[in-house]
Design a protein around this motif. Structure first.
Motif, PDB file in Angstrom:
ATOM      1  N   ILE A 149       0.855  -1.197   0.000  1.00  0.00           N
ATOM      2  CA  ILE A 149       0.000   0.000   0.000  1.00  0.00           C
ATOM      3  C   ILE A 149       0.893   1.250   0.000  1.00  0.00           C
ATOM      4  O   ILE A 149       0.565   2.270  -0.606  1.00  0.00           O
ATOM      5  CB  ILE A 149      -0.935   0.032   1.232  1.00  0.00           C
ATOM      6  CG1 ILE A 149      -1.866  -1.178   1.229  1.00  0.00           C
ATOM      7  CG2 ILE A 149      -1.769   1.319   1.265  1.00  0.00           C
ATOM      8  CD1 ILE A 149      -2.659  -1.336   2.539  1.00  0.00           C
ATOM      9  N   GLY A 150       2.059   1.124   0.683  1.00  0.00           N
ATOM     10  CA  GLY A 150       2.989   2.254   0.764  1.00  0.00           C
ATOM     11  C   GLY A 150       3.552   2.666  -0.576  1.00  0.00           C
ATOM     12  O   GLY A 150       4.105   3.761  -0.704  1.00  0.00           O
ATOM     13  N   GLY A 151       3.432   1.805  -1.574  1.00  0.00           N
ATOM     14  CA  GLY A 151       3.873   2.171  -2.917  1.00  0.00           C
ATOM     15  C   GLY A 151       2.940   3.196  -3.544  1.00  0.00           C
ATOM     16  O   GLY A 151       3.265   3.788  -4.571  1.00  0.00           O
ATOM     17  N   MET A 185      -7.571  -8.408  -0.596  1.00  0.00           N
ATOM     18  CA  MET A 185      -7.517  -7.586  -1.804  1.00  0.00           C
ATOM     19  C   MET A 185      -8.401  -6.344  -1.735  1.00  0.00           C
ATOM     20  O   MET A 185      -7.949  -5.231  -2.050  1.00  0.00           O
ATOM     21  CB  MET A 185      -7.882  -8.406  -3.023  1.00  0.00           C
ATOM     22  CG  MET A 185      -7.560  -7.704  -4.322  1.00  0.00           C
ATOM     23  SD  MET A 185      -8.048  -8.694  -5.698  1.00  0.00           S
ATOM     24  CE  MET A 185      -9.804  -8.799  -5.419  1.00  0.00           C
ATOM     25  N   GLY A 186      -9.640  -6.537  -1.320  1.00  0.00           N
ATOM     26  CA  GLY A 186     -10.566  -5.404  -1.286  1.00  0.00           C
ATOM     27  C   GLY A 186     -10.053  -4.284  -0.405  1.00  0.00           C
ATOM     28  O   GLY A 186      -9.945  -3.131  -0.831  1.00  0.00           O
ATOM     29  N   VAL A 245      -8.675  -0.602  -1.575  1.00  0.00           N
ATOM     30  CA  VAL A 245      -9.423   0.587  -1.151  1.00  0.00           C
ATOM     31  C   VAL A 245      -8.514   1.518  -0.340  1.00  0.00           C
ATOM     32  O   VAL A 245      -8.544   2.743  -0.514  1.00  0.00           O
ATOM     33  CB  VAL A 245     -10.680   0.180  -0.342  1.00  0.00           C
ATOM     34  CG1 VAL A 245     -11.286   1.382   0.362  1.00  0.00           C
ATOM     35  CG2 VAL A 245     -11.710  -0.434  -1.278  1.00  0.00           C
ATOM     36  N   ALA A 246      -7.662   0.926   0.514  1.00  0.00           N
ATOM     37  CA  ALA A 246      -6.724   1.750   1.293  1.00  0.00           C
ATOM     38  C   ALA A 246      -5.785   2.507   0.352  1.00  0.00           C
ATOM     39  O   ALA A 246      -5.582   3.717   0.495  1.00  0.00           O
ATOM     40  CB  ALA A 246      -5.926   0.870   2.253  1.00  0.00           C
ATOM     41  N   LEU A 278      -1.849   0.549   9.018  1.00  0.00           N
ATOM     42  CA  LEU A 278      -0.518   0.224   8.480  1.00  0.00           C
ATOM     43  C   LEU A 278      -0.305   0.881   7.113  1.00  0.00           C
ATOM     44  O   LEU A 278       0.793   1.327   6.779  1.00  0.00           O
ATOM     45  CB  LEU A 278      -0.348  -1.288   8.358  1.00  0.00           C
ATOM     46  CG  LEU A 278      -0.116  -2.030   9.676  1.00  0.00           C
ATOM     47  CD1 LEU A 278      -0.339  -3.528   9.508  1.00  0.00           C
ATOM     48  CD2 LEU A 278       1.309  -1.773  10.190  1.00  0.00           C
ATOM     49  N   GLY A 279      -1.385   0.928   6.321  1.00  0.00           N
ATOM     50  CA  GLY A 279      -1.286   1.582   5.003  1.00  0.00           C
ATOM     51  C   GLY A 279      -0.935   3.048   5.146  1.00  0.00           C
ATOM     52  O   GLY A 279      -0.108   3.586   4.407  1.00  0.00           O
TER      53      GLY A 279
END
Lengths: 384, 50
Positions: A151-153, A171-172, A176-177, A298-299
């Motif tokens: 997600i950090g990407g 995945m969802g 979404v995050a 975390l995201g």
């Protein structure tokens, strides 16, 4: 008494109701606030459709043994487009490649390093997710941690591609995050940039003009990138290969129809299907799980650390380069094209009205896309 | 959950290290590309002038 006619009301759960509200909020944000409307609007509709009970829309072909006419539209999109063949994120990368101008990055290749530094957020969230697993707070193993870290990407298609293979159950929420934080980049990044830089650094004036990049350079670049990156990280091929192919059809100048199709019709159609599928991957019970909140947290940490990583390397580059260098552009290394670059431009101009940092920020921005695809390929190689 | 931290740090290190190495390599290759192609461009321009 059993009724021969069933409405959706009797099967509606509290989870469904909360997701319906979240879906409506997404649609409101898209229409009213114009936050990433191309993503948030179809995601919101997908959430609503998926949380209205008894529709059959989510029935996947594998659930009904491929029986003709029994699978639902969204279930078919999810199974074929995301879970089984992961076609959709790859096609999005093709379209993105056709829309990307690598000129600013080719003009100043040092900016590649900022795109690399901003990937630190992925590593921080990966280790953070494992720490939660270690202390028994969540049930995250190596694969789940990698899916959360990506997600950090700040790259939606890369997040979807990696998560669908390593931890499809997440995945969802990871998608979404990623898209939500990309939409909120103008809120998340400025405080971090301000905290890590001085006013003098943010005011630094950079010549807006970048050197002219020849057509030959622009044609050779995607070819060299494809061969070098895929030789080093073969598992990044589906993303990097499509991204660079899209860019080559743009820069070659000989297949204008393909280029226009990839930039418009193709990416638009795939965006509709992909975002609906992502929204539909958010079942009602998802919000009831504590893992969902932990993934979101975390995201956000990943996104923030990525921004910090880019800015801090920007400060180092400021010290070692001869020309004036504004570290704000490092924040654009988190991908989120082109929003992160726009944030750098906006903030830089706010500090010094003479500044026009957009072209400089686009460099790390597109380098970040390559960087997150590389790290996704590396995770797949090591974890599959 | 039992976490193999040695493996976790190895994956994190290799992943982040690879990104840096590959993007640094791309930066060098892009710079070399410029040198080679601009030299050829110079030749072309000189030829055109003749």
């Amino acid at each position: 008494m059993d009724s021969i006619f069933k409405t959706g009301f009797e099967a509606l759960t509290w989870g469904n109701i909360i997701m319906l509200v979240i879906g409506l909020v997404f649609i409101w944000l898209a229409i009213s606030r114009k936050w990433e409307p191309y993503e948030l609007l179809p995601i919101g509709v997908g959430m609503i459709l998926a949380n209205l009970p008894n529709t059959g829309l989510l029935v996947q072909p594998q659930d009904v043994g491929g029986e003709i006419g029994s699978a639902g539209l969204l279930g078919t999109f999810i199974e074929y487009g995301l879970l089984r063949y992961t076609i959709l994120p790859q096609l999005i990368f093709l379209g993105l490649g056709a829309m990307t101008d690598f000129g600013p990055l080719i003009a100043n290749p040092r900016l590649f390093l900022l795109g690399a530094a901003a990937q630190i957020g992925i590593v921080v969230a990966f280790l953070g997710a494992l720490a939660l697993g270690h202390f028994g707070i969540a049930d995250f193993g190596l694969r789940e941690a990698a899916a959360i870290g990506i997600i950090g990407g700040a790259d939606g298609p890369t997040t979807i591609y990696l998560t669908s293979q390593l931890a499809p159950e997440l995945m969802g929420i990871t998608a979404v995050a990623a898209y939500s934080y990309m939409a909120m980049v103008a809120i998340i990044q400025p405080p971090i940039i301000r905290a890590l830089t001085t006013k003098k650094e943010r005011e630094t004036y950079m010549e807006p003009q970048i050197r002219h990049v020849s057509k030959r350079e622009k044609i050779f670049f995607p070819l060299v990138c494809t061969i070098l990156v895929i030789l080093l990280v073969p598992r990044s091929a589906p993303l990097v290969g499509m991204f660079m192919f899209g860019n080559l059809i743009r820069e070659s100048g000989v297949v204008e129809r393909l280029s226009k199709s990839a930039q418009n019709s193709l990416i638009n159609i795939v965006t509709i299907i992909l975002m609906l599928s992502i929204g539909a991957s958010m079942p009602g019970d998802l919000v009831m799980r504590k893992e969902t909140l932990l993934v979101l947290a975390l995201g956000l940490i990943a996104f923030s650390c990525g921004t910090a990583g880019g800015v801090l390397l920007g400060k180092v580059m400021r010290l070692v380069t001869k020309e004036p260098f504004n570290p704000i552009i490092g924040a654009a290394g988190v991908s989120a094209v082109p929003m992160a670059a726009r944030v750098a431009q906006h903030l830089g101009q706010k500090e010094n009205p003479r500044n026009f940092l957009l072209m400089h920020a686009i460099g790390p921005n597109v380098a970040g896309v390559i960087g997150s695809a590389v790290i996704a390929g590396a995770f797949l190689t090591m974890l599959l | 959950m039992e976490i193999d931290w040695v493996e976790a740090w190895r994956i994190a290190g290799i992943g982040f290290g690879l990104v840096f190495v590959i993007l640094a390599a791309l930066a060098v290759v892009t710079w070399l590309l410029r040198l080679v192609l601009n030299r050829n461009n110079g030749d072309d321009e000189a030829e055109n002038k003749k």
